[in-house]
Each structure stands twice: as C-alpha cells, then as structure tokens.
Design a protein around this motif. Structure first.
Motif, mmCIF file in Angstrom:
data_model
loop_
_atom_site.group_PDB
_atom_site.id
_atom_site.type_symbol
_atom_site.label_atom_id
_atom_site.label_comp_id
_atom_site.label_asym_id
_atom_site.label_seq_id
_atom_site.Cartn_x
_atom_site.Cartn_y
_atom_site.Cartn_z
ATOM 1 N N LEU A 40 0.826 -1.211 0.000
ATOM 2 C CA LEU A 40 0.000 0.000 0.000
ATOM 3 C C LEU A 40 0.860 1.261 0.000
ATOM 4 C CD1 LEU A 40 -2.726 -1.077 2.593
ATOM 5 C CD2 LEU A 40 -2.984 -0.906 0.117
ATOM 6 N N ARG A 41 1.972 1.240 0.735
ATOM 7 C CA ARG A 41 2.805 2.430 0.814
ATOM 8 C C ARG A 41 3.470 2.752 -0.512
ATOM 9 N NH1 ARG A 41 4.608 0.154 5.858
ATOM 10 N NH2 ARG A 41 6.552 -0.506 4.918
ATOM 11 N N SER A 42 3.737 1.730 -1.314
ATOM 12 C CA SER A 42 4.502 1.938 -2.538
ATOM 13 C C SER A 42 3.632 2.227 -3.756
ATOM 14 C CB SER A 42 5.365 0.704 -2.813
ATOM 15 O OG SER A 42 4.552 -0.435 -3.002
ATOM 16 N N GLN A 43 2.313 2.364 -3.545
ATOM 17 C CA GLN A 43 1.427 2.597 -4.681
ATOM 18 C C GLN A 43 1.614 4.010 -5.247
ATOM 19 O OE1 GLN A 43 -0.530 0.361 -6.131
ATOM 20 N NE2 GLN A 43 0.163 -1.189 -4.697
ATOM 21 N N LEU A 44 1.681 4.111 -6.537
ATOM 22 C CA LEU A 44 1.738 5.400 -7.223
ATOM 23 C C LEU A 44 0.916 5.275 -8.495
ATOM 24 C CD1 LEU A 44 2.993 8.251 -7.155
ATOM 25 C CD2 LEU A 44 4.833 7.366 -8.588
ATOM 26 N N ASN A 45 0.001 6.202 -8.671
ATOM 27 C CA ASN A 45 -0.901 6.151 -9.815
ATOM 28 C C ASN A 45 -0.109 6.225 -11.124
ATOM 29 O OD1 ASN A 45 -2.908 6.493 -11.735
ATOM 30 N ND2 ASN A 45 -4.136 7.812 -10.422
ATOM 31 N N PRO A 46 -0.158 5.193 -11.961
ATOM 32 C CA PRO A 46 0.607 5.219 -13.224
ATOM 33 C C PRO A 46 0.115 6.298 -14.186
ATOM 34 C CG PRO A 46 -0.852 3.313 -13.136
ATOM 35 C CD PRO A 46 -0.877 3.924 -11.777
ATOM 36 N N HIS A 47 -1.180 6.667 -14.065
ATOM 37 C CA HIS A 47 -1.714 7.719 -14.931
ATOM 38 C C HIS A 47 -1.027 9.058 -14.656
ATOM 39 C CE1 HIS A 47 -4.837 5.168 -16.545
ATOM 40 N NE2 HIS A 47 -5.178 4.813 -15.317
ATOM 41 N N PHE A 48 -0.706 9.305 -13.393
ATOM 42 C CA PHE A 48 -0.005 10.536 -13.052
ATOM 43 C C PHE A 48 1.367 10.565 -13.719
ATOM 44 C CE2 PHE A 48 3.451 11.957 -10.233
ATOM 45 C CZ PHE A 48 3.318 13.329 -10.430
ATOM 46 N N VAL A 49 2.097 9.441 -13.643
ATOM 47 C CA VAL A 49 3.423 9.377 -14.266
ATOM 48 C C VAL A 49 3.310 9.628 -15.770
ATOM 49 C CG1 VAL A 49 5.440 7.918 -14.668
ATOM 50 C CG2 VAL A 49 4.229 7.786 -12.483
ATOM 51 N N PHE A 50 2.318 9.012 -16.403
ATOM 52 C CA PHE A 50 2.110 9.190 -17.829
ATOM 53 C C PHE A 50 1.832 10.658 -18.163
ATOM 54 C CE2 PHE A 50 -0.895 9.381 -21.416
ATOM 55 C CZ PHE A 50 -0.125 8.789 -22.409
ATOM 56 N N ASN A 51 0.931 11.284 -17.420
ATOM 57 C CA ASN A 51 0.591 12.694 -17.668
ATOM 58 C C ASN A 51 1.777 13.617 -17.402
ATOM 59 O OD1 ASN A 51 -2.077 12.059 -18.375
ATOM 60 N ND2 ASN A 51 -2.777 12.189 -16.245
ATOM 61 N N ALA A 52 2.537 13.295 -16.336
ATOM 62 C CA ALA A 52 3.695 14.128 -16.004
ATOM 63 C C ALA A 52 4.741 14.066 -17.114
ATOM 64 C CB ALA A 52 4.296 13.686 -14.674
ATOM 65 N N LEU A 53 4.982 12.890 -17.652
ATOM 66 C CA LEU A 53 5.954 12.751 -18.738
ATOM 67 C C LEU A 53 5.496 13.518 -19.980
ATOM 68 C CD1 LEU A 53 6.931 8.981 -18.383
ATOM 69 C CD2 LEU A 53 8.376 10.976 -17.912
ATOM 70 N N ASN A 54 4.202 13.475 -20.288
ATOM 71 C CA ASN A 54 3.677 14.240 -21.424
ATOM 72 C C ASN A 54 3.847 15.734 -21.209
ATOM 73 O OD1 ASN A 54 2.893 12.136 -23.086
ATOM 74 N ND2 ASN A 54 0.853 11.966 -22.182
ATOM 75 N N SER A 55 3.603 16.182 -19.955
ATOM 76 C CA SER A 55 3.763 17.608 -19.657
ATOM 77 C C SER A 55 5.219 18.034 -19.807
ATOM 78 C CB SER A 55 3.283 17.902 -18.236
ATOM 79 O OG SER A 55 1.915 17.583 -18.088
ATOM 80 N N ILE A 56 6.144 17.201 -19.326
ATOM 81 C CA ILE A 56 7.567 17.526 -19.431
ATOM 82 C C ILE A 56 8.001 17.532 -20.896
ATOM 83 C CG2 ILE A 56 9.880 16.688 -18.870
ATOM 84 C CD1 ILE A 56 8.697 15.598 -16.238
ATOM 85 N N ARG A 57 7.478 16.588 -21.665
ATOM 86 C CA ARG A 57 7.820 16.546 -23.094
ATOM 87 C C ARG A 57 7.390 17.830 -23.795
ATOM 88 N NH1 ARG A 57 4.825 12.220 -26.822
ATOM 89 N NH2 ARG A 57 3.123 13.629 -26.230
ATOM 90 N N ALA A 58 6.217 18.360 -23.427
ATOM 91 C CA ALA A 58 5.742 19.610 -24.035
ATOM 92 C C ALA A 58 6.619 20.795 -23.655
ATOM 93 C CB ALA A 58 4.300 19.864 -23.620
ATOM 94 N N LEU A 59 7.258 20.725 -22.473
ATOM 95 C CA LEU A 59 8.086 21.838 -22.005
ATOM 96 C C LEU A 59 9.500 21.812 -22.590
ATOM 97 C CD1 LEU A 59 7.155 21.924 -18.203
ATOM 98 C CD2 LEU A 59 6.561 23.640 -19.918
ATOM 99 N N VAL A 60 9.890 20.682 -23.121
ATOM 100 C CA VAL A 60 11.269 20.550 -23.601
ATOM 101 C C VAL A 60 11.610 21.635 -24.620
ATOM 102 C CG1 VAL A 60 12.846 19.083 -24.924
ATOM 103 C CG2 VAL A 60 11.455 18.093 -23.084
ATOM 104 N N SER A 61 10.709 21.885 -25.545
ATOM 105 C CA SER A 61 10.962 22.901 -26.578
ATOM 106 C C SER A 61 10.513 24.285 -26.129
ATOM 107 C CB SER A 61 10.245 22.521 -27.868
ATOM 108 O OG SER A 61 8.849 22.373 -27.638
#
Length: 368
Positions: free
Chosen positions: A158-179
């Motif tokens: 339970l302690r190690s749970q992290l929503n995979p959707h958040f990781v996916f959205n965060a990576l997309n947001s970072i990709r948009a910021l790269v340029s």
C-alpha cells in the motif's frame, strides 16, 4: 541451562528421590538388605526408561496437537499401562518376600498397581500438560508473527502505490516543455524523479516526517500545474509544530492526487486544493479541502467507488499502522467543497526541533 539438561535432571532426580524415599520408609519398618538397595536402583532405571519412552511417543505422534479429550484418554491409559509394567516387574520379588501377605490379601497386587499407576500418572500428566501449554504458546506466537508479517507485507504494498496515470501525464507535460521552456522541463524531470524515489523508498519506512511528505506534495503539484496552469490553485496552512511529526509516506500525496483527479479536474473553471495541519492534544490533524462534489453526500462508500484505490488505500494503511487510534473521513463540507480529515497519534524521531518552521512561499507561488 538447556531444556534437555533440565529434563534429565528432573527425570533422574525425581525418580531417585521418590523410590529412595519409599526405601527409607521400608527401612523403618524392617531390615533392608543390599539386594533391596540394588533392586531400588533397578526400579529407578526402569522408571526413567519407561517415562522416556513415553516422551518419545508423545513427540513422535505429536499428541499435544490433538483435542484435549483425546490427550486426556491417552494420559489415563499411559499412566495405567506404565503402572502395570512396574507392578509386573516387581511382582516376582514381592511374591517371594511377601508370600504370606499375598495369600491373606489377594487384592494386594491391584493395590501395588494403583500405587505405581498414581506415580506414573503424575509424571505423565505433568509432562503432557507442560508440553501442551508450550505447544499452544508456540502456535500463538507463530500465528501472531504470521499475522504481523502479512500486515507488514500488505502495508508495504500500500505504501509503494503510485498512480501510473499521473506518471504518464507528467511525462507528457515535461515533453511539451522541452521545446517551450527547457529549464522548466529540467526542473520537472527533477521533481518527477523525487516523487518516484520517495515512492520506491516508501516500502522501507513505515512513517516519514511531515515535511518530507509536504515536499513530495510540492513536487506533485508543481507538475500538475504544468497541465492545469491557472485552473489549479493551492493553499497551505502548516503548523510549524507538526512538520517534524511522523506520518505514513505517500499518504498525503495520494489524497491530494485524489482531490485533483475527482475534484479540480472535473470543475469547468478549475479549483483549489488546501492542505492544513495542526496539533490537538496528542494527535496531529491533517485536512485536505478541494473543489468537488461527492458521488453521494455523506457516503464514503460511494466516494470510494468513484475515487478508486486512493481512499481505500489510505483507510487500510491507517488501520494497519495505528489500529483504532487513527481516524479518517471524507465528506461534503459545502456545496462545492469536499474535505478529507486524517487524525493520527503524534510520533517523532529524535528530539523535536522547537521553533523550527518551513517556508511554503515557494510552493504557494508555484501552485497558486
């Protein structure tokens, strides 16, 4: 001193004391020959061997794991059987010495059998009861250890749970910021790395200082700010006395994530998330307020169904860690505001740093 050594001391010492005491009584009543003394030693040896054989049977057949009524029946039969063996072994000598007594008192054989059975029964009963209690205690300890191990394993998951959707959205947001904004993209990678690291470390620690959990929330909200921009506002009211207290890792982040996913995200014009902590007696209170509407007012079960794993995760973790000492509830505070409340006992590691405080101006400026 080992159990084995204690056992043999009790075996040899106990039977020696019993039989020699009977020999001493017999000495007071008449003359004792050398043969009587050696026969007494033979009785001691046979008693030790017979009862030790009983011990081997008990251990081999694992009698102590049987129901009580079955153990009782075996104890009674064993006592009578061992007593009969000792009576039969002594019968030729008794018949030779007490020939006239046997003729005048034909039931003396049964009296001897009863006497030996009483001694054997006391030994058999003592040994069996001791090991029965020991077996029950060991079984209870194993049950508790197993239960604790299962709870600890469940808590780690339970302690190690992290929503995979958040990781996916965060990576997309970072990709948009790269340029668009490379420096901000670099900062986003660092923040996501911090969150992932804390998530991986969560299964190694039952609790962390509240300030660490707030830093994880800061990184999380900063990444979400890239997606929601002005639609997401954050507000923090943190009591400085609470920042060094212990809380479950990733729990606050889970609830903030839940507040955004099921509150701010669904609001047309965006919304807010407010985190408040304060002390009240021996308990630390953590409140998360956010824009949103519960699936059904005053129904936490319905909210769990709508919210997925987050709320159930929180409730189960609190129960595993604190039992009945922790409280958690979520309810509709007003028409468009939901509030989640966590109450846990105060815990610190090391000396409390009085007067210390954290500055949340950076966090507020990034997320409001």
């Amino acid at each position: 001193m080992t159990k084995k050594r204690i056992y043999w001391i009790c075996q040899v010492g106990g039977w020696t004391a019993l039989i020699l005491s009977e020999l001493a009584i017999y000495t007071l009543e008449g003359e004792v020959t050398t043969g009587d003394f050696f026969f007494a030693l033979a009785n001691i040896l046979v008693c030790v061997l017979l009862t030790h054989f009983y011990r081997l049977i008990v251990r081999e057949q694992n009698w102590v794991s049987l129901p009580v009524y079955q153990i009782a029946l075996r104890v009674i039969i064993s006592g009578l059987s061992l007593g009969l063996l000792m009576t039969l072994m002594n019968y030729p000598i008794d018949l030779k010495v007490l020939k006239d007594t046997f003729k005048s008192q034909p039931y003396i054989f049964f009296a001897d059998w009863l006497s030996w059975s009483k001694s054997m029964f006391m030994w058999v009963l003592s040994y069996t009861v001791y090991h029965y209690v020991e077996h029950k205690l060991d079984a209870e300890i194993e049950r508790i250890l197993l239960k604790t191990s299962i709870k600890e394993s469940e808590a780690k998951v339970l302690r190690s749970q992290l929503n995979p959707h958040f990781v996916f959205n965060a990576l997309n947001s970072i990709r948009a910021l790269v340029s668009e904004d490379p420096s901000k993209a670099q900062q986003g990678v660092t923040q996501l790395s911090n969150i992932l690291r804390n998530s991986l470390l969560a299964d190694r620690r039952k609790t962390v200082e509240l300030r660490e959990e707030l830093k994880t929330v800061e990184d999380y909200l900063s990444l979400e700010k890239v997606r929601y921009e002005e639609r997401l506002k954050a507000d923090f009211h943190i009591d400085p006395k609470t920042v060094y207290l212990q809380v479950p890792p990733m729990m606050l982040q889970t609830l903030v994530e839940n507040a955004i996913k099921h509150g701010v995200q669904k609001a047309m014009s965006g919304g807010f998330v407010q985190v408040t902590t304060f002390l009240e007696g021996d308990y630390v209170h953590i409140h998360i307020r956010n824009t949103g509407i519960l699936a059904k007012k005053d129904s936490i079960d319905k909210q769990k169904e709508a919210s997925g794993f987050g709320l159930e995760n929180t409730e189960r973790r609190l129960h595993l860690l604190y039992g009945e000492d922790a409280k958690f509830r979520i309810f509709q505070e007003s028409e468009e505001v939901v509030r989640a409340e966590i109450i846990v006992p105060t815990q610190t590691e090391g000396v409390f740093k009085s007067g210390s405080s954290l500055s949340f101006s950076k966090l507020t400026s990034q997320t409001s």
